[in-house]
Design a protein around this motif. Structure first.
Motif, mmCIF file in Angstrom:
data_model
loop_
_atom_site.group_PDB
_atom_site.id
_atom_site.type_symbol
_atom_site.label_atom_id
_atom_site.label_comp_id
_atom_site.label_asym_id
_atom_site.label_seq_id
_atom_site.Cartn_x
_atom_site.Cartn_y
_atom_site.Cartn_z
ATOM 1 N N CYS A 15 1.475 0.699 -5.955
ATOM 2 C CA CYS A 15 0.681 1.796 -5.418
ATOM 3 C C CYS A 15 0.626 2.962 -6.421
ATOM 4 C CB CYS A 15 1.369 2.261 -4.138
ATOM 5 S SG CYS A 15 0.333 3.050 -2.995
ATOM 6 N N ILE A 16 1.785 3.343 -6.931
ATOM 7 C CA ILE A 16 1.851 4.491 -7.842
ATOM 8 C C ILE A 16 1.155 4.160 -9.174
ATOM 9 C CG2 ILE A 16 3.445 5.929 -9.188
ATOM 10 C CD1 ILE A 16 5.318 5.735 -6.699
ATOM 11 N N TRP A 46 -1.135 1.829 -9.768
ATOM 12 C CA TRP A 46 -2.573 1.638 -9.535
ATOM 13 C C TRP A 46 -3.265 2.990 -9.319
ATOM 14 C CZ3 TRP A 46 -5.599 3.026 -5.398
ATOM 15 C CH2 TRP A 46 -6.899 2.511 -5.387
ATOM 16 N N TYR A 47 -2.634 3.847 -8.509
ATOM 17 C CA TYR A 47 -3.243 5.138 -8.170
ATOM 18 C C TYR A 47 -3.360 6.011 -9.420
ATOM 19 C CZ TYR A 47 -4.351 9.038 -5.002
ATOM 20 O OH TYR A 47 -4.976 10.072 -4.331
ATOM 21 N N PHE A 48 -2.317 5.997 -10.262
ATOM 22 C CA PHE A 48 -2.345 6.778 -11.485
ATOM 23 C C PHE A 48 -3.480 6.291 -12.404
ATOM 24 C CE2 PHE A 48 -1.150 7.686 -15.874
ATOM 25 C CZ PHE A 48 -0.942 9.061 -15.801
ATOM 26 N N MET A 62 -6.161 4.593 -11.595
ATOM 27 C CA MET A 62 -7.465 4.841 -10.981
ATOM 28 C C MET A 62 -7.861 6.316 -11.144
ATOM 29 S SD MET A 62 -8.938 4.131 -7.170
ATOM 30 C CE MET A 62 -8.540 5.681 -6.453
ATOM 31 N N THR A 63 -6.911 7.220 -10.954
ATOM 32 C CA THR A 63 -7.214 8.655 -11.088
ATOM 33 C C THR A 63 -7.709 8.937 -12.516
ATOM 34 O OG1 THR A 63 -5.488 9.149 -9.485
ATOM 35 C CG2 THR A 63 -6.245 10.975 -10.824
ATOM 36 N N TYR A 112 -8.966 6.761 -14.812
ATOM 37 C CA TYR A 112 -10.211 6.049 -15.124
ATOM 38 C C TYR A 112 -11.407 6.657 -14.389
ATOM 39 C CZ TYR A 112 -13.046 2.036 -16.504
ATOM 40 O OH TYR A 112 -14.004 1.243 -17.061
#
Lengths: 54, 502
Positions: free
Chosen positions: A12-13, A15-17, A19-20, A22
């Motif tokens: 989660c962390i 992927w979220y990092f 995605m933010t 990109y």
């Protein structure tokens, strides 16, 4: 189940990092493109209206 | 008063607010017609769509209830997030309902219903959507204000004496309303993008800090101690199967019909872009539940019962007020303000769009409105929604349980609209009788449950049924009403035709 939640939390962390980061870059170009398209659309709208009036 | 909120933090928050206002107002000049105002001229591309959907669907209210889930249910509280990820992936990959919806080129869901079920159903669906949506949103402002005060280390009850919470949230709403009224969807998208970055960075920094300072093992031990194995496996919870099944229905309904979510599909450049937005944003919905859930679990692991007090909803903000250092507090408050503002602006525009497009549709048919008049009326409607939120949500004190309230307003709309959308797209025999029956049954059942819950004579019986069973029944009964109503009309029409012919 504890391992499952640990893996989900880590993924989660990470992927979220990613995605933010990109989406932060690509989204900026999307905004530029959207505003360019809307600008030409608005010009078209006004020129059609002027043509109709004349 | 214990607070880590200093002038440095206030400066960070002030800078963020200024940046948002400038960005929001700068794009208003691009609005030329109603389609620009409501769906950004359908020019939204993939990455902007991802940022906008994520920012819209994460507000302070979301943060509060997902953290409360973590506190009260442990890791199992993040189950609805995983279910929503599954729902978004399935719908995004298959294009179930969203493909025909986007292909139809409509601006709202009720507009699609009119083509299949007629203008009455469009109008009725618009009323139910706006009623459910506005009442749902009515509590966002006060809850957001309470979170901000608690996190900054202030006591909301002491603040209530001087109406400072009301004044603070009124200023915030005026800022949001200003750029939403003027720029519509364009301002919403641009500010959503900015808010997505600030919100995401603050959430990630806080979560990493929890991992570094508290560690994973104390979180797991706290869940084990307070909840046992049920804290890790939702099926072991009391009414675990009902909880999972109800949330599965709810999350599919949200993905298919929640107007704020669907508006991103309708604003997308193409159907393919819309589907990709769903696929790429799907995992965000797990993060949306798990990250604040971890904050709630951290509160469970570190705070004493005296520190938490009677309301578990306040546990997470109280934990953050003690845990977050100066400087980072400003980033967190700016991030949460961003989360709240993006949700408020998108929701104001969403419900305003349904009022203009569907509820006012009969008035537009008599005399076509010009694009300028349409934009002006939309601006007026959004401003009116802002006023409604101000007086209903902020100055009107909510009585009763917040979650019962949110549950009612959500289910009234979601159960019937999801049934209508599926039937509209995939069942050739669906018609207006079935649609009206589904809308009425979907609304009556959850309201009936809450009335039974409030009455002393029936409250024990309602408690026995439980919220999940009643929620599931609402989806089921709505579907049955659609089938019975549609078949009834079909055979009545067939009989009448046969009678006339003979």
């Amino acid at each position: 189940m504890k391992i499952f939640w640990l893996l989900v939390a880590i993924f989660c962390i990470v992927w979220y990092f990613s995605m933010t980061f990109y989406v932060g870059i690509r989204g900026f170009f999307d905004i530029q493109e959207m505003l360019r398209a809307l600008k030409s659309d608005k010009h078209q709208l006004y020129s059609t209206r002027e043509d109709n009036q004349s | 008063m214990l607070t880590h909120f200093t002038f440095l933090d206030a400066g960070i928050v002030g800078f963020y607010l200024l940046l948002t206002i400038i960005a929001g107002l700068a794009v208003r000049k691009y609005v030329g017609k109603v389609e620009h105002y409501l769906v950004a001229g359908r020019e939204m591309n993939l990455y902007l769509g991802i940022a906008s959907l994520a920012a819209t669907e994460f507000g302070i209210v979301t943060c509060m209830y997902t953290a409360q889930n973590g506190f009260k249910m442990g890791f199992a509280g993040a189950t609805p997030g995983i279910l929503q990820t599954i729902a978004m992936l399935v719908v995004g990959i298959t294009g179930f309902c969203i493909k025909p919806l986007r292909d139809a080129g409509v601006m709202t869901i009720p507009e699609l219903f009119e083509r299949r079920f007629g203008p009455t159903v469009r109008w009725l669906a618009g009323v139910v959507i706006v009623l459910g949506g506005l009442l749902n949103m009515g509590v966002f402002l006060r809850t957001g204000g309470e979170f901000l005060l608690l996190t900054a280390g202030f006591n909301p009850e002491a603040f209530a004496q001087s109406y400072k919470l009301e004044i603070m949230m009124t200023i915030l709403l005026v800022i949001v309303a200003l750029y939403t009224v003027l720029g519509g969807m364009l301002s919403v998208l641009v500010t959503d993008f900015l808010q997505f970055i600030i919100m995401s960075l603050s959430m990630l920094v806080v979560t990493v800090l929890i991992f570094i300072k508290i560690g994973w093992s104390p979180l797991v031990e706290a869940v084990q101690k307070h909840h046992g194995p049920a804290g890790f496996n939702p099926f072991l919870m009391e009414r675990g199967w009902e909880f999972v099944l109800f949330n599965l229905c709810l999350q599919f309904a949200v993905v298919l019909t929640w107007q704020a979510v669907i508006q991103r599909i309708l604003s997308a450049k193409s159907t393919k872009t819309g589907k990709q937005i769903y696929i790429h944003t799907s995992f965000f919905f797990t993060a949306r539940f798990l990250i604040p859930g971890l904050w709630g679990i951290a509160a469970l692991a570190t705070l004493t019962p005296e520190q938490i007090g009677g309301n578990t909803l306040y546990a997470m903000p109280k934990f953050l007020s003690i845990f977050i250092p100066t400087g980072l507090m400003g980033i967190l408050i700016a991030g949460m303000l961003a989360a709240d503002m993006s949700t408020d602006s998108a929701y104001m525009l969403t419900w305003g769009g349904v009022i203009y497009n569907d509820i006012l549709a009969p008035f537009r048919k008599k005399k076509q409105w010009t694009e300028e008049k349409g934009v002006l009326i939309n601006r007026f409607i959004v401003a009116c929604i802002g006023l409604f939120l101000l007086f209903y949500g902020l100055w009107y004190p909510l009585k009763g349980n917040l979650w019962d309230y949110l549950g009612v307003t959500g289910t009234i709309y979601l159960s019937s609209m999801s049934v209508l959308l599926i039937a509209c797209c995939y069942w050739k025999d669906a018609n207006s009788w079935g649609a009206i029956g589904a809308i009425l049954c979907g609304a009556i059942f959850p309201i009936g449950f809450l009335v039974l819950q409030q009455l002393p004579a029936t409250s024990e019986w309602a408690q026995h049924i439980g919220p999940y069973k009643s929620g599931l029944a609402s989806y089921l009964i709505s579907g049955v009403a659609m089938v019975i109503g549609s078949l009834l009309k079909k055979y009545t029409v067939l009989n009448n035709t046969a009678g006339v012919n003979s």
